[in-house]
Motif scaffolding. Sequence first.
Motif, PDB file in Angstrom:
ATOM      1  N   GLU A 121       0.828  -1.287  -0.029  1.00 26.37           N
ATOM      2  CA  GLU A 121      -0.153   0.076   0.006  1.00 26.37           C
ATOM      3  C   GLU A 121       0.906   1.251  -0.015  1.00 26.37           C
ATOM      4  O   GLU A 121       0.471   2.283  -0.619  1.00 26.37           O
ATOM      5  CB  GLU A 121      -1.040  -0.011   1.244  1.00 26.37           C
ATOM      6  N   GLN A 122       2.133   1.089   0.661  1.00 29.04           N
ATOM      7  CA  GLN A 122       2.800   2.350   0.817  1.00 29.04           C
ATOM      8  C   GLN A 122       3.454   2.885  -0.795  1.00 29.04           C
ATOM      9  O   GLN A 122       3.868   4.010  -0.990  1.00 29.04           O
ATOM     10  CB  GLN A 122       4.249   2.018   1.708  1.00 29.04           C
ATOM     11  N   LEU A 123       3.502   2.009  -1.487  1.00 28.67           N
ATOM     12  CA  LEU A 123       4.098   2.045  -2.964  1.00 28.67           C
ATOM     13  C   LEU A 123       3.138   3.383  -3.658  1.00 28.67           C
ATOM     14  O   LEU A 123       3.688   3.857  -4.440  1.00 28.67           O
ATOM     15  CB  LEU A 123       4.217   0.778  -3.690  1.00 28.67           C
ATOM     16  N   MET A 124       1.722   3.201  -3.347  1.00 27.04           N
ATOM     17  CA  MET A 124       1.122   4.341  -3.815  1.00 27.04           C
ATOM     18  C   MET A 124       1.506   5.719  -3.563  1.00 27.04           C
ATOM     19  O   MET A 124       1.497   6.543  -4.394  1.00 27.04           O
ATOM     20  CB  MET A 124      -0.458   4.201  -3.051  1.00 27.04           C
ATOM     21  N   ASN A 125       2.445   5.796  -2.568  1.00 27.51           N
ATOM     22  CA  ASN A 125       2.986   7.163  -2.262  1.00 27.51           C
ATOM     23  C   ASN A 125       3.859   7.647  -3.301  1.00 27.51           C
ATOM     24  O   ASN A 125       4.057   8.860  -3.420  1.00 27.51           O
ATOM     25  CB  ASN A 125       3.423   7.168  -0.772  1.00 27.51           C
ATOM     26  N   PHE A 126       4.600   6.574  -3.999  1.00 26.92           N
ATOM     27  CA  PHE A 126       5.476   6.899  -4.879  1.00 26.92           C
ATOM     28  C   PHE A 126       4.887   7.804  -6.243  1.00 26.92           C
ATOM     29  O   PHE A 126       5.514   8.586  -6.566  1.00 26.92           O
ATOM     30  CB  PHE A 126       6.061   5.669  -5.300  1.00 26.92           C
ATOM     31  N   TYR A 127       3.743   7.284  -6.395  1.00 20.86           N
ATOM     32  CA  TYR A 127       3.235   7.865  -7.585  1.00 20.86           C
ATOM     33  C   TYR A 127       2.948   9.528  -7.151  1.00 20.86           C
ATOM     34  O   TYR A 127       3.224  10.333  -8.225  1.00 20.86           O
ATOM     35  CB  TYR A 127       1.618   7.280  -8.114  1.00 20.86           C
ATOM     36  N   ARG A 128       2.534   9.661  -6.119  1.00 19.47           N
ATOM     37  CA  ARG A 128       2.229  11.191  -5.832  1.00 19.47           C
ATOM     38  C   ARG A 128       3.360  12.218  -5.913  1.00 19.47           C
ATOM     39  O   ARG A 128       3.196  13.146  -5.748  1.00 19.47           O
ATOM     40  CB  ARG A 128       1.379  11.115  -4.309  1.00 19.47           C
ATOM     41  N   GLY A 129       4.746  11.515  -5.844  1.00 22.35           N
ATOM     42  CA  GLY A 129       5.694  12.358  -6.091  1.00 22.35           C
ATOM     43  C   GLY A 129       5.959  12.867  -7.545  1.00 22.35           C
ATOM     44  O   GLY A 129       6.704  13.783  -7.602  1.00 22.35           O
ATOM     45  N   PHE A 130       5.291  11.997  -8.600  1.00 24.08           N
ATOM     46  CA  PHE A 130       5.721  12.493  -9.810  1.00 24.08           C
ATOM     47  C   PHE A 130       4.525  13.683 -10.130  1.00 24.08           C
ATOM     48  O   PHE A 130       3.381  13.804  -9.636  1.00 24.08           O
ATOM     49  CB  PHE A 130       5.531  11.279 -10.713  1.00 24.08           C
ATOM     50  N   ARG A 131       4.887  14.229 -11.143  1.00 25.42           N
ATOM     51  CA  ARG A 131       4.061  15.289 -11.869  1.00 25.42           C
ATOM     52  C   ARG A 131       2.949  14.404 -12.446  1.00 25.42           C
ATOM     53  O   ARG A 131       3.155  13.276 -12.921  1.00 25.42           O
ATOM     54  CB  ARG A 131       4.828  16.209 -12.701  1.00 25.42           C
ATOM     55  N   ARG A 132       1.857  15.131 -12.572  1.00 22.68           N
ATOM     56  CA  ARG A 132       0.669  14.084 -13.396  1.00 22.68           C
ATOM     57  C   ARG A 132       1.020  14.098 -14.769  1.00 22.68           C
ATOM     58  O   ARG A 132       0.507  12.849 -15.524  1.00 22.68           O
ATOM     59  CB  ARG A 132      -0.621  15.097 -13.303  1.00 22.68           C
ATOM     60  N   ASP A 133       2.057  14.712 -15.493  1.00 15.11           N
ATOM     61  CA  ASP A 133       2.188  14.701 -16.876  1.00 15.11           C
ATOM     62  C   ASP A 133       3.590  14.124 -17.085  1.00 15.11           C
ATOM     63  O   ASP A 133       4.095  13.838 -17.976  1.00 15.11           O
ATOM     64  CB  ASP A 133       2.144  16.091 -17.597  1.00 15.11           C
ATOM     65  N   ALA A 134       3.911  13.266 -16.093  1.00 12.78           N
ATOM     66  CA  ALA A 134       5.242  12.626 -16.036  1.00 12.78           C
ATOM     67  C   ALA A 134       5.025  11.353 -17.141  1.00 12.78           C
ATOM     68  O   ALA A 134       3.750  10.753 -17.082  1.00 12.78           O
ATOM     69  CB  ALA A 134       5.593  11.804 -14.877  1.00 12.78           C
ATOM     70  N   HIS A 135       5.877  11.031 -17.884  1.00 14.99           N
ATOM     71  CA  HIS A 135       5.887  10.072 -18.769  1.00 14.99           C
ATOM     72  C   HIS A 135       5.701   8.716 -18.063  1.00 14.99           C
ATOM     73  O   HIS A 135       6.375   8.509 -17.147  1.00 14.99           O
ATOM     74  CB  HIS A 135       7.010  10.063 -19.796  1.00 14.99           C
ATOM     75  N   PRO A 136       4.885   7.996 -18.472  1.00 18.09           N
ATOM     76  CA  PRO A 136       4.308   6.693 -17.502  1.00 18.09           C
ATOM     77  C   PRO A 136       5.726   5.833 -17.592  1.00 18.09           C
ATOM     78  O   PRO A 136       5.972   5.056 -16.541  1.00 18.09           O
ATOM     79  CB  PRO A 136       3.340   5.952 -18.146  1.00 18.09           C
ATOM     80  N   MET A 137       6.706   5.816 -18.608  1.00 20.53           N
ATOM     81  CA  MET A 137       7.894   5.057 -18.318  1.00 20.53           C
ATOM     82  C   MET A 137       8.632   5.469 -17.504  1.00 20.53           C
ATOM     83  O   MET A 137       9.477   4.788 -16.751  1.00 20.53           O
ATOM     84  CB  MET A 137       8.644   4.986 -19.939  1.00 20.53           C
ATOM     85  N   ALA A 138       8.625   6.945 -17.176  1.00 20.94           N
ATOM     86  CA  ALA A 138       9.533   7.349 -16.163  1.00 20.94           C
ATOM     87  C   ALA A 138       9.080   6.953 -14.733  1.00 20.94           C
ATOM     88  O   ALA A 138       9.851   6.448 -13.717  1.00 20.94           O
ATOM     89  CB  ALA A 138       9.264   8.830 -16.097  1.00 20.94           C
ATOM     90  N   ILE A 139       7.758   6.760 -14.617  1.00 24.81           N
ATOM     91  CA  ILE A 139       6.956   6.148 -13.427  1.00 24.81           C
ATOM     92  C   ILE A 139       7.483   4.772 -13.069  1.00 24.81           C
ATOM     93  O   ILE A 139       7.876   4.338 -11.945  1.00 24.81           O
ATOM     94  CB  ILE A 139       5.782   6.330 -13.495  1.00 24.81           C
TER      95      ILE A 139
END
Length: 433
Positions: A121-139
Amino acid sequence: MNEKNSGTFTLINDKTGDKYTLPIISGTTGPDVIDVRRLYSETDHFTFDPGYTSTGSCESSLTYIDGDRGILLHRGYPIEELAEQSNFLELAHLLLFGELPNQKESEKFVHDITYHTMLHEQLMNFYRGFRRDAHPMAIMCGVVGALSAFYHDSTDINDAHARMVASYRLIAKMPTIAAMAYKYSLGQPFNYPQNNLSYAENFLQMLFAVPSEEYKINPVLARAMDRLLILHADHEQNASTSTVRLAGSSGANPFACIAAGIASLWGPAHGGANEAVLNMLTEIGHKSRVSEFVKKAKDKNDPFRLMGFGHRVYKNYDPRAKVMMQSCHEVLDDLGIDDPLLELAMELETIAREDEYFIERNLYPNVDFYSGIILKAMGFPSSMFTVLFAVARTTGWIAQWKEMIEDPTQKIGRPRQLYTGPTARTYTPLEQR
Ligand code: SDX
């Protein structure tokens, strides 16, 4: 493994007249190899092969490609038969363990993968550190690389059980991670995996379901997704697989190795080509401009290349591209979509394949040429195309990584070079420069 010595190669140094005899090793099919492992110690010479066009980096029994005849086999089974009759998890079992599963093995494998699809569940926090327009491959690079921080109990590469758990976790969690990257880019809530769905169905629901209404699985799209995953699962020692093997040869944990593979796949000359194909077709825009772009692709002074065309190994039609095109028609027909880009792609293929430049160089459509059109029809933005490729290829990467780790002869990869820089010289103090 099934290699056997079959004769020798003799090298003669014309300057000194020295002769060197090197063993020839044969596999079960395909070109023999000259074993050059002793070459440097005996001749003081390295081989030189930038891009490894003539170099075998390992022994493997997973995937065989005959580029001249457009043949692709996974553990001996033709890709066309697997795409038509098998399913992705069955292929994953075949790649990992060497055989298609029987009914009991299949039920257990599907269960084990299904029950690893949730993420910490804590991995979800990782996403919130990215800009919404981050390329999904970067994520994908970031989140997959971080998995070893959450699943440290399966990073001991010398423990067979840990290797298996890590392999299952990666195969199971990649769709969840990919779907979350897509949902994050949309600003929509994440969906949890649903254990009652198949791998492809579950992937689609995590990608496209919204809390405000029931998500209905379209069986044609689920079948198309499963086939897409099969077609992208493994492909011998391509750039990203070689990256995974090289990273793994140092003993790096499997999560870090797969993250390295994702980074390599992202390149437009490799897995990034599917996104580049759609951008290219959109730029061409109309059939009347196809010849203009074919001319650009042939112009040595123009960096433009026909994306989705050509291949380091295939000098014939990529068998995956044929299956992809059939799938294209099925999906577009089922969805009632008349995408002018498909007609444009087919026109581009026709013109290119009649052109001397492409004929001479054996340039044919590859796996990426039609895949983007299907994915666009299924609702994906082009930025997600390589992510889907990475989800599928994770199975090939981890099976190749497992094969390498379990190969008793494997050692850390450490190529040499042809040095052309300055020879030794004395340091010049600043005031004298
Ligand atoms: C994948 O390795 C794998 O297995 C990869 C893959 C997998 O499943 O893992 O199959 C997935 O990466 C498929 C390839 C996706 N990439 C593209 O579609 C990008 C466009 N293709 C090219 O960049 C190129 O064809 C490569 C990178 C795929 C292969 O390049 P090579 O083997 O290094 O071949 P090359 O560059 O030496 O080309 C040979 C000749 C050159 O012309 P000459 O110097 O002989 O005059 O063909 C030309 C190239 O300029 N050429 C092209 C071309 N591809 C090669 N010219 C125009 N358009 C192209 N697409």
